[in-house]
Motif scaffolding. Structure first.
Motif, PDB file in Angstrom:
ATOM      1  N   LEU A   1       1.082  -1.121  -0.196  1.00 42.97           N
ATOM      2  CA  LEU A   1       0.092   0.002   0.304  1.00 42.97           C
ATOM      3  C   LEU A   1       1.107   1.173  -0.037  1.00 42.97           C
ATOM      4  O   LEU A   1       1.691   1.808   1.234  1.00 42.97           O
ATOM      5  CB  LEU A   1      -0.844  -0.253   1.188  1.00 42.97           C
TER       6      LEU A   1
ATOM      7  N   THR B   1       3.610  -3.066   3.702  1.00 45.51           N
ATOM      8  CA  THR B   1       3.412  -4.768   3.405  1.00 45.51           C
ATOM      9  C   THR B   1       2.531  -5.127   4.330  1.00 45.51           C
ATOM     10  O   THR B   1       2.896  -4.767   5.634  1.00 45.51           O
ATOM     11  CB  THR B   1       4.460  -5.307   2.435  1.00 45.51           C
ATOM     12  N   PRO B   2       1.129  -5.965   3.809  1.00 45.01           N
ATOM     13  CA  PRO B   2       0.592  -6.833   5.537  1.00 45.01           C
ATOM     14  C   PRO B   2       1.523  -7.923   5.340  1.00 45.01           C
ATOM     15  O   PRO B   2       1.203  -8.316   6.760  1.00 45.01           O
ATOM     16  CB  PRO B   2      -0.651  -6.885   4.863  1.00 45.01           C
TER      17      PRO B   2
ATOM     18  N   TYR C   1      -4.931  -4.846   1.430  1.00 43.26           N
ATOM     19  CA  TYR C   1      -3.966  -4.436   2.504  1.00 43.26           C
ATOM     20  C   TYR C   1      -4.698  -4.508   3.618  1.00 43.26           C
ATOM     21  O   TYR C   1      -4.437  -5.710   4.656  1.00 43.26           O
ATOM     22  CB  TYR C   1      -3.496  -3.675   2.821  1.00 43.26           C
TER      23      TYR C   1
END
Length: 236
Positions: free
Chosen positions: A101, A195-196, A226
């Motif tokens: 994201l 980033t997740p 996300y």
């Protein structure tokens, strides 16, 4: 084969192989090819790659014949023999997808990066996510990947005022490198997204998501994706 390869002792049970001085993909490719070859050919050798060097840790008793210097000499000879007919590149490496994201709270420095480079925010995202990166090495903190392959147009200096805490998963640029913070850590790189994906989990069978030599591609995602991916990661 393997021109300009230099070896130097670091400790009784450690030897350093130098392949050059620059942070270049071609040099780093040789580092990882040598690591793969040596781990295949020389049992019990631990290989720790860096940008342009490879640290070898070994069992002193296995390589010494009683002479304090013999272990380095014997390992030196074994390394040269193992690499003599080996390839200088590694084929078939893993490629890992990293959803990101970009911008906003997740990437508070994205606008500054765009201003510094003279690109639009959209162009920065497009260029950053278009490249194929290689994990040159892990360092700084467990699971932190130093990635080579950044578009030169995106190179920006580190922040003048490093943050005391950078959120886990933050994707950042520092100089000619990009990387991902695996935990909440202090840091001075420019944060462009998050980033997740979980980069480091000590409870996992393989704690680090990324390994030296892996290929990495970033993929831009929206806030809804996300949140979905973050929820899925938390259930693992």
């Amino acid at each position: 084969m393997w021109p300009a390869l230099q070896m130097e002792p670091l400790a009784e049970d450690a030897l350093l192989l130098r392949f050059g001085e620059a942070m270049e993909l071609s040099i780093n490719a040789r580092v990882h090819a040598a690591a793969a070859r040596l781990q295949e050919r020389l049992a019990g050798i631990e290989c720790v790659p860096a940008y342009a060097s490879l640290l070898l840790r070994f069992d002193l008793a296995q390589w010494s014949d009683g002479d304090p210097l013999s272990s380095h000499r014997r390992l030196h000879e074994a390394v040269l023999a193992a690499l003599q007919d080996g390839p200088e590149t590694v084929h078939g490496t893993r490629e890992v997808d990293i959803p990101v994201l970009y911008g906003g709270v997740a990437g508070p420095d994205l606008d500054d990066v765009a201003a510094h480079t003279g690109l639009s925010v959209a162009q920065v995202i497009a260029r950053h996510s278009a490249a194929r990166y290689r994990v040159a090495m892990l360092g700084f903190a467990p699971g932190f990947p130093y990635l080579l392959g950044l578009d030169p147009a995106l190179a920006v200096p580190r922040r003048g005022d490093p943050r005391l805490s950078v959120p886990a998963g933050s994707v950042a640029i520092g100089g000619i490198q990009t990387g991902i913070y695996p935990q909440a850590l202090p840091g001075g790189w420019q944060l462009i997204g998050r980033t997740p994906r979980v980069l480091f989990d000590l409870a996992a069978a393989s704690p680090s998501l990324l390994r030296p030599g892996d290929g990495v591609r970033f993929r831009a995602i929206d806030p809804d994706e996300y949140q979905r991916l973050a929820a899925a990661e938390s259930r693992r």
